[in-house]
Design a protein around this motif. Structure first.
Motif, mmCIF file in Angstrom:
data_model
loop_
_atom_site.group_PDB
_atom_site.id
_atom_site.type_symbol
_atom_site.label_atom_id
_atom_site.label_comp_id
_atom_site.label_asym_id
_atom_site.label_seq_id
_atom_site.Cartn_x
_atom_site.Cartn_y
_atom_site.Cartn_z
ATOM 1 N N LEU A 83 45.478 41.026 48.849
ATOM 2 C CA LEU A 83 46.508 41.536 48.072
ATOM 3 C C LEU A 83 45.947 41.843 46.680
ATOM 4 O O LEU A 83 45.159 41.234 46.341
ATOM 5 C CB LEU A 83 47.885 40.708 48.327
ATOM 6 N N LEU A 84 46.467 43.125 46.269
ATOM 7 C CA LEU A 84 45.939 43.246 44.970
ATOM 8 C C LEU A 84 47.169 42.863 44.149
ATOM 9 O O LEU A 84 48.350 43.212 44.106
ATOM 10 C CB LEU A 84 46.023 44.958 44.822
ATOM 11 N N LEU A 85 46.888 41.795 43.288
ATOM 12 C CA LEU A 85 47.579 40.892 42.248
ATOM 13 C C LEU A 85 46.999 41.074 40.920
ATOM 14 O O LEU A 85 45.891 41.269 40.661
ATOM 15 C CB LEU A 85 47.847 39.638 42.830
ATOM 16 N N LYS A 86 48.146 40.849 39.920
ATOM 17 C CA LYS A 86 47.377 40.747 38.655
ATOM 18 C C LYS A 86 46.419 39.663 38.326
ATOM 19 O O LYS A 86 45.400 39.798 37.805
ATOM 20 C CB LYS A 86 48.807 40.296 37.774
ATOM 21 N N GLN A 87 46.649 38.657 39.194
ATOM 22 C CA GLN A 87 45.716 37.407 39.311
ATOM 23 C C GLN A 87 44.566 37.719 39.847
ATOM 24 O O GLN A 87 43.252 37.089 39.282
ATOM 25 C CB GLN A 87 46.538 36.362 39.855
ATOM 26 N N ASN A 88 43.995 38.877 40.456
ATOM 27 C CA ASN A 88 42.767 38.941 41.279
ATOM 28 C C ASN A 88 42.314 40.326 41.078
ATOM 29 O O ASN A 88 41.083 40.517 41.260
ATOM 30 C CB ASN A 88 42.780 38.629 42.452
ATOM 31 N N ILE A 89 43.003 40.997 40.105
ATOM 32 C CA ILE A 89 42.592 42.742 40.138
ATOM 33 C C ILE A 89 41.132 42.750 39.494
ATOM 34 O O ILE A 89 40.339 43.409 39.988
ATOM 35 C CB ILE A 89 43.613 43.469 39.413
ATOM 36 N N SER A 90 40.648 42.027 38.639
ATOM 37 C CA SER A 90 39.444 41.865 38.040
ATOM 38 C C SER A 90 38.279 41.438 39.057
ATOM 39 O O SER A 90 37.088 41.564 38.697
ATOM 40 C CB SER A 90 39.338 40.914 36.771
ATOM 41 N N GLU A 91 38.689 40.468 39.866
ATOM 42 C CA GLU A 91 37.720 39.974 40.952
ATOM 43 C C GLU A 91 37.412 40.817 42.299
ATOM 44 O O GLU A 91 36.541 40.539 42.952
ATOM 45 C CB GLU A 91 37.822 38.727 41.194
ATOM 46 N N LEU A 92 38.403 41.741 42.592
ATOM 47 C CA LEU A 92 38.252 42.586 43.854
ATOM 48 C C LEU A 92 37.330 43.354 43.956
ATOM 49 O O LEU A 92 36.595 43.394 45.345
ATOM 50 C CB LEU A 92 39.663 43.196 43.851
ATOM 51 N N SER A 93 36.739 44.004 43.154
ATOM 52 C CA SER A 93 35.582 44.745 43.486
ATOM 53 C C SER A 93 34.340 43.826 44.019
ATOM 54 O O SER A 93 33.576 44.308 44.793
ATOM 55 C CB SER A 93 35.212 45.496 42.309
ATOM 56 N N GLU A 94 34.058 42.815 43.167
ATOM 57 C CA GLU A 94 33.066 41.761 43.622
ATOM 58 C C GLU A 94 33.275 41.107 44.866
ATOM 59 O O GLU A 94 32.372 40.824 45.652
ATOM 60 C CB GLU A 94 32.884 40.776 42.387
ATOM 61 N N LEU A 95 34.573 41.026 45.271
ATOM 62 C CA LEU A 95 34.723 39.986 46.727
ATOM 63 C C LEU A 95 34.645 41.342 47.491
ATOM 64 O O LEU A 95 34.298 40.850 48.657
ATOM 65 C CB LEU A 95 36.556 39.970 46.631
ATOM 66 N N GLU A 96 35.193 42.332 47.575
ATOM 67 C CA GLU A 96 34.750 43.590 48.526
ATOM 68 C C GLU A 96 33.355 43.675 48.640
ATOM 69 O O GLU A 96 32.942 43.791 49.783
ATOM 70 C CB GLU A 96 35.294 44.641 48.014
ATOM 71 N N LYS A 97 32.677 43.678 47.715
ATOM 72 C CA LYS A 97 31.047 43.927 47.896
ATOM 73 C C LYS A 97 30.503 42.535 48.783
ATOM 74 O O LYS A 97 29.507 42.697 49.708
ATOM 75 C CB LYS A 97 30.519 43.702 46.279
ATOM 76 N N HIS A 98 31.170 41.350 48.465
ATOM 77 C CA HIS A 98 30.523 40.137 48.696
ATOM 78 C C HIS A 98 30.862 40.218 50.529
ATOM 79 O O HIS A 98 30.239 40.136 51.246
ATOM 80 C CB HIS A 98 31.298 39.021 48.435
ATOM 81 N N ILE A 99 31.950 40.605 50.830
ATOM 82 C CA ILE A 99 32.591 40.661 52.309
ATOM 83 C C ILE A 99 31.834 41.615 53.038
ATOM 84 O O ILE A 99 31.327 41.418 54.086
ATOM 85 C CB ILE A 99 34.117 40.755 52.326
ATOM 86 N N LYS A 100 31.902 43.006 52.428
ATOM 87 C CA LYS A 100 31.242 44.127 53.366
ATOM 88 C C LYS A 100 29.832 43.950 53.294
ATOM 89 O O LYS A 100 29.215 44.180 54.470
ATOM 90 C CB LYS A 100 31.705 45.239 52.467
ATOM 91 N N GLU A 101 28.992 43.685 52.252
ATOM 92 C CA GLU A 101 27.679 43.509 52.226
ATOM 93 C C GLU A 101 26.771 42.383 52.662
ATOM 94 O O GLU A 101 25.996 42.328 53.569
ATOM 95 C CB GLU A 101 27.060 43.988 50.704
ATOM 96 N N ARG A 102 27.519 41.208 52.278
ATOM 97 C CA ARG A 102 26.711 40.094 52.663
ATOM 98 C C ARG A 102 27.198 39.324 54.091
ATOM 99 O O ARG A 102 26.525 38.906 54.693
ATOM 100 C CB ARG A 102 27.032 38.953 51.500
ATOM 101 N N LEU A 103 28.564 39.531 54.295
ATOM 102 C CA LEU A 103 29.152 39.098 55.265
ATOM 103 C C LEU A 103 29.270 40.276 56.750
ATOM 104 O O LEU A 103 29.682 39.738 57.609
ATOM 105 C CB LEU A 103 30.468 38.367 54.975
#
Length: 144
Positions: free
Chosen positions: A32-52
């Motif tokens: 979910l896009l939340l106030k609490q995670n918006i600054s981390e989502l681009s890096e999370l996306e990269k980790h999930i798509k590229e590394r995993l």
């Protein structure tokens, strides 16, 4: 559900890797896009798509009964613009919300689980007066 506790990210990634060992299962990662995670989502996306090498979709939070107040979680349009969310994995967001950002709605229906598709399609989306004037109105579901 694991979140915001010491080591929770590593526990989740460990669980995902264990599931990936079962070849018959397809793994989907949704956030979910939340106030609490918006600054981390681009890096999370990269980790999930590229590394995993997994599908990843970011969904809007919607008002519902929860332990948390909706207004404490939802990201205002201006904050999405300010955060410069660099993502190609957004789904279920109003098209106008993304104008002026590098973020894009995903058109890849295989990136989301069938259960989540049915959930999204069963939600009440509304089109406001502003929506009727929007050039993207025909391509957009509207807002929660």
């Amino acid at each position: 559900m694991l979140f915001r506790s010491l080591g929770s990210f590593n526990k989740i990634i460990g669980g995902v890797k264990n599931i990936q060992k079962i070849k018959k299962l397809k793994v989907y990662v949704h956030s979910l896009l939340l106030k609490q995670n918006i600054s981390e989502l681009s890096e999370l996306e990269k980790h999930i798509k590229e590394r995993l090498k997994l599908s990843f979709v970011i969904l809007p939070v919607r008002p519902k009964d929860s332990l948390y107040k909706y207004n404490d979680l939802k990201v205002e349009t201006g904050n999405i613009l300010d955060a410069n969310l660099n993502s190609t994995s957004l789904m279920g967001f109003p098209v106008c919300l993304l104008n002026g950002t590098s973020a894009q709605l995903t058109r890849d229906g295989s990136a989301i689980s069938s259960a989540m598709k049915y959930y999204l399609l069963s939600q009440k989306f509304i089109k406001t007066k502003e929506c009727k004037k929007c050039p993207e109105e025909k391509k957009c579901l509207g807002k929660f």
